[in-house]
Each structure stands twice: as C-alpha cells, then as structure tokens.
Design a protein around this motif. Structure first.
Motif, PDB file in Angstrom:
ATOM      1  N   HIS A   1      37.643  39.170  22.560  1.00  0.00           N
ATOM      2  CA  HIS A   1      38.601  38.812  23.605  1.00  0.00           C
ATOM      3  C   HIS A   1      38.758  40.004  24.535  1.00  0.00           C
ATOM      4  O   HIS A   1      38.897  41.136  24.075  1.00  0.00           O
ATOM      5  CB  HIS A   1      39.954  38.455  22.988  1.00  0.00           C
ATOM      6  CG  HIS A   1      39.861  37.369  21.976  1.00  0.00           C
ATOM      7  ND1 HIS A   1      39.840  36.056  22.329  1.00  0.00           N
ATOM      8  CD2 HIS A   1      39.741  37.423  20.622  1.00  0.00           C
ATOM      9  CE1 HIS A   1      39.731  35.316  21.224  1.00  0.00           C
ATOM     10  NE2 HIS A   1      39.658  36.126  20.183  1.00  0.00           N
ATOM     11  N   GLN A   2      38.747  39.739  25.828  1.00  0.00           N
ATOM     12  CA  GLN A   2      38.836  40.814  26.819  1.00  0.00           C
ATOM     13  C   GLN A   2      39.844  40.403  27.895  1.00  0.00           C
ATOM     14  O   GLN A   2      39.789  39.292  28.423  1.00  0.00           O
ATOM     15  CB  GLN A   2      37.459  41.033  27.433  1.00  0.00           C
ATOM     16  CG  GLN A   2      37.363  42.162  28.397  1.00  0.00           C
ATOM     17  CD  GLN A   2      35.909  42.400  28.825  1.00  0.00           C
ATOM     18  OE1 GLN A   2      34.991  41.718  28.396  1.00  0.00           O
ATOM     19  NE2 GLN A   2      35.728  43.365  29.673  1.00  0.00           N
ATOM     20  N   LEU A   3      40.745  41.323  28.221  1.00  0.00           N
ATOM     21  CA  LEU A   3      41.746  41.086  29.259  1.00  0.00           C
ATOM     22  C   LEU A   3      41.666  42.243  30.253  1.00  0.00           C
ATOM     23  O   LEU A   3      41.692  43.407  29.854  1.00  0.00           O
ATOM     24  CB  LEU A   3      43.150  41.013  28.651  1.00  0.00           C
ATOM     25  CG  LEU A   3      44.293  40.710  29.608  1.00  0.00           C
ATOM     26  CD1 LEU A   3      44.126  39.324  30.237  1.00  0.00           C
ATOM     27  CD2 LEU A   3      45.626  40.804  28.876  1.00  0.00           C
ATOM     28  N   GLN A   4      41.534  41.896  31.538  1.00  0.00           N
ATOM     29  CA  GLN A   4      41.436  42.910  32.596  1.00  0.00           C
ATOM     30  C   GLN A   4      42.499  42.653  33.654  1.00  0.00           C
ATOM     31  O   GLN A   4      42.782  41.504  33.992  1.00  0.00           O
ATOM     32  CB  GLN A   4      40.078  42.847  33.310  1.00  0.00           C
ATOM     33  CG  GLN A   4      38.910  43.237  32.491  1.00  0.00           C
ATOM     34  CD  GLN A   4      37.609  43.177  33.307  1.00  0.00           C
ATOM     35  OE1 GLN A   4      37.571  42.638  34.401  1.00  0.00           O
ATOM     36  NE2 GLN A   4      36.563  43.725  32.744  1.00  0.00           N
ATOM     37  N   ALA A   5      43.027  43.723  34.190  1.00  0.00           N
ATOM     38  CA  ALA A   5      43.911  43.660  35.353  1.00  0.00           C
ATOM     39  C   ALA A   5      43.302  44.571  36.403  1.00  0.00           C
ATOM     40  O   ALA A   5      42.770  45.637  36.076  1.00  0.00           O
ATOM     41  CB  ALA A   5      45.313  44.138  34.998  1.00  0.00           C
ATOM     42  N   GLU A   6      43.321  44.134  37.654  1.00  0.00           N
ATOM     43  CA  GLU A   6      42.713  44.958  38.702  1.00  0.00           C
ATOM     44  C   GLU A   6      43.502  44.905  39.991  1.00  0.00           C
ATOM     45  O   GLU A   6      44.220  43.958  40.268  1.00  0.00           O
ATOM     46  CB  GLU A   6      41.267  44.551  38.952  1.00  0.00           C
ATOM     47  CG  GLU A   6      41.088  43.333  39.824  1.00  0.00           C
ATOM     48  CD  GLU A   6      39.624  43.105  40.168  1.00  0.00           C
ATOM     49  OE1 GLU A   6      39.281  43.216  41.365  1.00  0.00           O
ATOM     50  OE2 GLU A   6      38.856  42.799  39.248  1.00  0.00           O
ATOM     51  N   LEU A   7      43.338  45.961  40.761  1.00  0.00           N
ATOM     52  CA  LEU A   7      43.928  46.107  42.082  1.00  0.00           C
ATOM     53  C   LEU A   7      42.777  46.485  43.012  1.00  0.00           C
ATOM     54  O   LEU A   7      42.073  47.462  42.752  1.00  0.00           O
ATOM     55  CB  LEU A   7      44.990  47.206  42.050  1.00  0.00           C
ATOM     56  CG  LEU A   7      45.857  47.417  43.274  1.00  0.00           C
ATOM     57  CD1 LEU A   7      46.634  46.149  43.612  1.00  0.00           C
ATOM     58  CD2 LEU A   7      46.809  48.568  43.032  1.00  0.00           C
ATOM     59  N   THR A   8      42.564  45.695  44.050  1.00  0.00           N
ATOM     60  CA  THR A   8      41.437  45.916  44.953  1.00  0.00           C
ATOM     61  C   THR A   8      41.947  46.210  46.359  1.00  0.00           C
ATOM     62  O   THR A   8      42.804  45.488  46.883  1.00  0.00           O
ATOM     63  CB  THR A   8      40.499  44.686  44.991  1.00  0.00           C
ATOM     64  OG1 THR A   8      40.023  44.451  43.671  1.00  0.00           O
ATOM     65  CG2 THR A   8      39.325  44.892  45.925  1.00  0.00           C
ATOM     66  N   PHE A   9      41.401  47.256  46.944  1.00  0.00           N
ATOM     67  CA  PHE A   9      41.722  47.649  48.317  1.00  0.00           C
ATOM     68  C   PHE A   9      40.503  47.348  49.175  1.00  0.00           C
ATOM     69  O   PHE A   9      39.415  47.846  48.897  1.00  0.00           O
ATOM     70  CB  PHE A   9      42.048  49.142  48.390  1.00  0.00           C
ATOM     71  CG  PHE A   9      43.178  49.540  47.493  1.00  0.00           C
ATOM     72  CD1 PHE A   9      44.488  49.438  47.927  1.00  0.00           C
ATOM     73  CD2 PHE A   9      42.929  49.996  46.206  1.00  0.00           C
ATOM     74  CE1 PHE A   9      45.534  49.798  47.081  1.00  0.00           C
ATOM     75  CE2 PHE A   9      43.963  50.357  45.362  1.00  0.00           C
ATOM     76  CZ  PHE A   9      45.269  50.256  45.804  1.00  0.00           C
TER      77      PHE A   9
ATOM     78  N   VAL B   1      43.861  39.150  37.489  1.00  0.00           N
ATOM     79  CA  VAL B   1      43.871  39.226  36.038  1.00  0.00           C
ATOM     80  C   VAL B   1      42.744  38.322  35.548  1.00  0.00           C
ATOM     81  O   VAL B   1      42.560  37.217  36.063  1.00  0.00           O
ATOM     82  CB  VAL B   1      45.220  38.754  35.451  1.00  0.00           C
ATOM     83  CG1 VAL B   1      45.182  38.723  33.930  1.00  0.00           C
ATOM     84  CG2 VAL B   1      46.349  39.638  35.924  1.00  0.00           C
ATOM     85  N   LEU B   2      41.994  38.799  34.568  1.00  0.00           N
ATOM     86  CA  LEU B   2      40.856  38.061  34.049  1.00  0.00           C
ATOM     87  C   LEU B   2      40.888  38.091  32.532  1.00  0.00           C
ATOM     88  O   LEU B   2      41.115  39.139  31.931  1.00  0.00           O
ATOM     89  CB  LEU B   2      39.544  38.703  34.536  1.00  0.00           C
ATOM     90  CG  LEU B   2      38.243  38.203  33.917  1.00  0.00           C
ATOM     91  CD1 LEU B   2      37.946  36.778  34.390  1.00  0.00           C
ATOM     92  CD2 LEU B   2      37.104  39.130  34.271  1.00  0.00           C
ATOM     93  N   TYR B   3      40.678  36.934  31.928  1.00  0.00           N
ATOM     94  CA  TYR B   3      40.548  36.855  30.477  1.00  0.00           C
ATOM     95  C   TYR B   3      39.171  36.286  30.161  1.00  0.00           C
ATOM     96  O   TYR B   3      38.767  35.281  30.751  1.00  0.00           O
ATOM     97  CB  TYR B   3      41.623  35.948  29.863  1.00  0.00           C
ATOM     98  CG  TYR B   3      41.311  35.641  28.412  1.00  0.00           C
ATOM     99  CD1 TYR B   3      41.551  36.576  27.419  1.00  0.00           C
ATOM    100  CD2 TYR B   3      40.724  34.432  28.062  1.00  0.00           C
ATOM    101  CE1 TYR B   3      41.227  36.317  26.097  1.00  0.00           C
ATOM    102  CE2 TYR B   3      40.397  34.164  26.743  1.00  0.00           C
ATOM    103  CZ  TYR B   3      40.650  35.107  25.769  1.00  0.00           C
ATOM    104  OH  TYR B   3      40.313  34.857  24.472  1.00  0.00           O
TER     105      TYR B   3
END
Length: 169
Positions: A31-39, A9-11
């Motif tokens: 303001h920016q909020l990111q959620a990620e899933l990395t394989f 999660v990144l803000y």
C-alpha cells in the motif's frame, strides 16, 4: 503573472503472487500513499513538485522454516522532488529524487532490526518526435544503506526507450 499551484493525494494498492520458491517472500500486499504540492503547469516552462510518501509492504506472513532475513514486511516513508523543464518545444528534461527510510518488521536472532536508507536520483531527457511518439534516454543512481550488510549497495543504471500514444477522439 500567474503561477498555478495544485495539491494532490494518491493511493496505490497492489497484490503480487509469486509461485517460484525464490520469490515467494515478495508475495502479498503493498500500500502506498502520496501527497504532493506542484508549482507550475504541464504546459509551462518549469514544473516543480514536492511530495511525501508512506509505504506499507505487508507481503505474506512468515511461515515455519522461513529465515527471518527473508521477511520483507516493512514500513517506509520519505520525501521526493520532481522538476520538469521544457527546454525547447519538443525537448523535456526531468529530474526525480526520492529519499526513503524503511524499517522492517522482523527482529532477526541477532537482535538488530533491519533499517534501510534508500536514496535515488533519476535524470531523463525526452524528445517529442510526433504528437504520438516520444523517445527518451536517462540514468538512475540508487544508494541503499542498511543495517544488514548484504543490502548495502550503489546501483547506477541507464535506460532508453520510446512511448507511443493513441487516442480514439
């Protein structure tokens, strides 16, 4: 066979202040909020990241005499994809894709609220010349569909550059 999966999660919060009249509408908070899933892992041959982001462009409040079409306060959200392939020991290929739906706060006199569908794809090739020097070349294609005709566009762009790294330890 092991295939790591990570979540993140990144803000990001930013404030810009423009003094020139032609850019004053862009002054304010974003303001920016990111959620990620990395394989996969950075050292592996292939890494795939899937994410979703939300953006609030608060910017400055409209002032007396402002044209409603210059009120850029908006909410945006959408998915993104990043695929990185280590084609060879010193050669990396990256593909980024992003799709955002942006809805603006202002309701112009015509009564149609501005909404944009923003799509972008970026393909780049990076060559590691030395452990401290990378060269890269790439291209980006951006498409913006908008309810405001003056903001409908397709924008291709090419780039090339170098990155230098330094570590004290």
């Amino acid at each position: 066979l092991s295939f790591p999966v990570t979540m993140g999660v990144l803000y990001l919060g930013r404030y810009r202040n423009y003094f020139a009249d032609e850019f004053r509408f862009f002054t304010g908070h974003t303001h920016q909020l990111q959620a990620e899933l990395t394989f996969g892992s950075g050292a592996g041959p292939l890494t795939v990241s899937l994410g979703y982001e939300g953006i609030r462009e608060q910017l400055r409040d409209p002032q007396a005499g402002d044209d409603p079409s210059t009120d850029y306060r908006a909410w945006a959200h959408g998915p993104w994809l990043h695929v990185r392939s280590h084609v060879q020991k010193r050669l990396t290929l990256d593909l980024w894709g992003l799709a955002l739906m942006r809805r603006f706060d202002a309701l112009p006199a015509a009564g149609i609220r501005r909404e944009d569908q923003y799509l972008t794809a970026d393909l780049s090739l990076t060559v590691e010349v030395r452990h401290w020097l990378d060269l890269f070349v790439g291209g980006v294609a951006t498409y913006n569909a908008s309810t405001d005709e003056s903001f409908r566009y397709i924008k291709p762009m090419a780039y090339l550059g170098a990155t230098f790294s330094f570590s004290a330890w």
